[in-house]
Design a protein around this motif. Structure first.
Motif, PDB file in Angstrom:
ATOM      1  N   TYR A 420     -31.216   0.478 -17.923  1.00 24.37           N
ATOM      2  CA  TYR A 420     -32.300  -0.233 -17.802  1.00 24.37           C
ATOM      3  C   TYR A 420     -31.790  -1.675 -18.221  1.00 24.37           C
ATOM      4  CZ  TYR A 420     -33.170  -0.360 -22.654  1.00 24.37           C
ATOM      5  OH  TYR A 420     -33.324  -0.203 -24.128  1.00 24.37           O
ATOM      6  N   THR A 421     -32.413  -2.889 -17.864  1.00 24.85           N
ATOM      7  CA  THR A 421     -32.092  -4.217 -18.243  1.00 24.85           C
ATOM      8  C   THR A 421     -33.227  -4.741 -18.836  1.00 24.85           C
ATOM      9  OG1 THR A 421     -32.907  -5.291 -16.043  1.00 24.85           O
ATOM     10  CG2 THR A 421     -30.287  -4.698 -16.446  1.00 24.85           C
ATOM     11  N   THR A 422     -33.323  -5.827 -19.564  1.00 27.01           N
ATOM     12  CA  THR A 422     -34.076  -6.211 -20.291  1.00 27.01           C
ATOM     13  C   THR A 422     -34.582  -7.743 -19.640  1.00 27.01           C
ATOM     14  OG1 THR A 422     -32.757  -7.125 -22.061  1.00 27.01           O
ATOM     15  CG2 THR A 422     -33.710  -5.142 -22.304  1.00 27.01           C
ATOM     16  N   ASP A 423     -34.410  -7.897 -18.356  1.00 33.33           N
ATOM     17  CA  ASP A 423     -34.820  -9.336 -17.789  1.00 33.33           C
ATOM     18  C   ASP A 423     -35.908  -9.223 -16.919  1.00 33.33           C
ATOM     19  OD1 ASP A 423     -33.618  -7.554 -16.080  1.00 33.33           O
ATOM     20  OD2 ASP A 423     -31.987  -9.179 -15.374  1.00 33.33           O
ATOM     21  N   PHE A 424     -36.806  -8.567 -17.168  1.00 28.99           N
ATOM     22  CA  PHE A 424     -37.908  -8.614 -16.173  1.00 28.99           C
ATOM     23  C   PHE A 424     -38.905  -9.981 -15.969  1.00 28.99           C
ATOM     24  CE2 PHE A 424     -42.301  -8.020 -14.437  1.00 28.99           C
ATOM     25  CZ  PHE A 424     -42.193  -6.853 -13.416  1.00 28.99           C
ATOM     26  N   ARG A 449     -36.166  -2.904 -14.718  1.00 29.07           N
ATOM     27  CA  ARG A 449     -36.088  -4.000 -15.610  1.00 29.07           C
ATOM     28  C   ARG A 449     -37.315  -4.128 -16.326  1.00 29.07           C
ATOM     29  NH1 ARG A 449     -35.205  -9.032 -11.217  1.00 29.07           N
ATOM     30  NH2 ARG A 449     -35.154 -10.168 -12.934  1.00 29.07           N
ATOM     31  N   THR A 450     -37.268  -4.192 -17.657  1.00 31.03           N
ATOM     32  CA  THR A 450     -38.084  -4.312 -18.764  1.00 31.03           C
ATOM     33  C   THR A 450     -38.211  -5.605 -19.390  1.00 31.03           C
ATOM     34  OG1 THR A 450     -36.480  -3.649 -20.571  1.00 31.03           O
ATOM     35  CG2 THR A 450     -37.378  -1.847 -19.066  1.00 31.03           C
TER      36      THR A 450
END
Length: 573
Positions: A420-424, A449-450
């Motif tokens: 996952y990425t943290t760029d929602f 994305r989160t």
């Protein structure tokens, strides 16, 4: 001497328990859920459905506020499964929350997992359901939290309590339906009936015997625990010639109010008091539910009904069939006014015993659009979505892709790379007139994305419905938290004008909210629960199309503010 000392000690304990309900420590309750097939016939169609312990709806889980609950789920079917305890806060126990590939890998065939959580500061009606693909169609049941020992309801003690679960019946396997829809890109086939406690009722062909009957006595008060477990439909509900008093929603008490009809979205629960007539009325009464729908697609435009039947004081019940039957009047299918009028009446109790702890200051503001969209059809294939595309759904134009391992494990062990990425996005990537003429390009992006939140961040989240491929209400469910519904309106949210009208005193507190059709809703919550928390539309078709995302709440500095380590029997992917 010793016995009198023991008596004094016992008396002191009882006094403390009466003064401080939390002093009366909760107990541990054990349940076993066997997920297995069960043959069921409805509408003259027989098929094998998935159940908990051979029951549909599944067995009641009953606990008191303060209890610890251990539920061993054993998977006897060929498909993977997981169970979500819908509305349970899961404080520091995100591993027990249930959504597959978010807080656990699913339980594989012939495997088991023990869900272990403590009920803290909650009481009322919640429910449980499968949280993978469309398995929740029949794997669901009531989760009833009684007040702590020596605590009482803030309303009249009912004579009897009755769970009423709305669901859907399909003549064919729903897994085949969603599988075909995701393959073709079109809308899935609709259900064949709605049900009340698994029975469609007398308004369907070949169904008169499959009718739920609620037998009541005159002059009594019944607590109906309403749960909407339907896959894809919000429902209106009414009982002919009877008034209901709403006293609780989503396991939070509300200021009581009377109504002759209500609306309930998938995922929501509503507790109502039904006061029966003081005398035997020489009649029976239909209680009925049918959909609220404003979208453009096809939907199951049918009505499920049960019968409210009074017991004759002299036991003369043999002539029930000859009694007149009264039917309720339900609002028109697309009656947004009825929905708005009902939801505006919902207010928290907001008193000293049950305060409404609405965040008054806001650390982070988010503006999320929710709605439908499309994806181009893969090369050399034919798709059945709009203009030959595939149907998708998104939050801020991101259609969420489920990873192949659980996000929480990747987060906990510091292995997020490739998961996952943290760029929602905090706001829509491309602003437009959200409820006006939709843009020409309806394609959505996709990714896992989160959003990452520091512990104890106060959040304001505005959810804005879009008119892309038609306006429609979206019941959004947030795992791990309750939120306060501080404002809502039609059209586009105006950040300069609308906050002036927010209710920060006694807004309703929920875990699932219908984002108004062609409108917006503003929520506030405190991110005081470490872990990974799913947020998604509770219309299962929209979740399948990607209308979902995840929040990661970091650990706080204190030991009791940190996510507990994973249990030893956590399923593997």
């Amino acid at each position: 001497m010793r016995s009198s000392f023991a008596s004094v000690a016992a008396l002191l304990y009882i006094c403390l328990a009466l003064i401080l309900p939390e002093f009366a420590a909760g107990i541990t309750r054990h349940y076993t859920f066997n997920i297995k097939h069960h043959n069921v016939t409805r509408l003259c169609n027989s098929r094998s459905i998935l159940t908990v312990n051979g029951k549909w709806p599944g067995p009641r889980v009953v606990a008191r506020e303060g209890d610890t609950v251990l539920i061993k789920v054993v998977n006897h079917i060929a498909a993977n499964v997981s169970i979500h305890w819908h509305g349970i806060r899961q404080l520091r126990t995100a591993w027990a929350d249930g959504p597959s590939y978010i807080t656990q890998c699913p339980i594989q065939t012939n495997q088991s997992y023990i869900y272990n959580f403590t009920i803290t500061g909650q009481r009322g009606t919640l429910w449980y359901h499968a949280h993978i693909s469309w398995l929740r169609v029949s794997i669901h049941g009531p989760l009833i939290i009684l007040p702590a020992k020596n605590a009482s309801y803030p309303f009249q003690k009912p004579y009897k309590e009755v769970p009423i679960i709305f669901a859907e019946w399909f003549n064919v396997d729903p897994e085949a339906i969603i599988s075909q829809a995701l393959q073709t890109g079109g809308g899935p086939n609709i259900s064949d009936a709605y049900t009340i406690n698994s029975f469609p009722g007398p308004l369907y062909n070949c169904s008169s015997k499959d009718t739920y009957k609620l037998k009541v006595k005159p002059g009594k008060t019944y607590l109906l625990r309403l749960i909407n477990a339907a896959l894809n439909d919000e429902l209106f509900f009414s009982i002919a010639n009877h008034t209901l008093t709403v006293v609780e929603v989503d396991a939070v008490y509300v200021k009581p109010f009377e109504t002759d009809k209500l609306v309930i979205t998938p995922g929501q629960t509503t507790n109502v008091l039904l006061k029966t007539k003081p005398y035997f009325p020489s009649a029976t009464f239909l209680m009925a539910a049918r959909p609220y729908f404003t979208g453009q697609g096809t939907f199951d435009n049918t009505t499920t009904a049960g019968i409210l039947e009074y017991e004759h004081p002299l036991g003369h019940n043999s002539h029930i069939k000859q009694l007149p039957l009264f039917k309720p009047t339900l609002p028109p299918i697309n009656d947004t006014n009825s929905v708005t009028n009902f939801t505006k009446k919902l207010r928290s109790l907001a008193n000293s015993k049950f305060p409404a702890n609405v965040p008054q200051r806001v650390d982070r503001k988010f503006f999320f659009t929710v709605g439908l969209g499309t994806r181009p059809c893969p090369q050399n294939t034919t798709c059945q979505g709009p203009n030959g595309t595939m149907f998708m759904a998104s939050v801020n134009n991101v259609s969420f892709t489920l990873p192949s391992v659980a996000i929480i494990q990747a987060y906990f062990f510091g292995q997020s790379n490739g998961v996952y990425t943290t760029d929602f996005p905090n706001n829509p990537p491309v602003p437009f007139n959200y409820t006006g003429t939709p843009p020409n390009n309806t394609n959505v992006s996709n990714g896992t994305r989160t959003v990452v939140l520091p512990y104890n961040t106060s959040v304001e989240l505005v959810l804005q419905e879009t008119s892309i491929l038609g306006i429609e209400s979206h019941p959004l469910h947030l795992h791990g938290f309750n939120f306060f519904v501080v404002g809502q309106g039609s059209g586009n949210y105006d950040p300069n004008k609308d906050p002036a009208n927010f209710n920060l005193v006694d807004p309703v507190e929920r875990n699932t909210i219908g984002v108004p059709s062609g409108g917006w809703v503003a929520l506030r919550f405190l991110a005081d629960n470490p872990g990974v928390w799913f947020m998604h539309c509770h219309l299962e078709v929209h979740t399948s199309w990607g209308l979902k995302m995840a929040w990661i709440v970091l650990d706080g500095p204190q030991p009791n503010q940190k996510l507990l380590p994973p249990p030893s029997d956590l399923p593997k992917c």
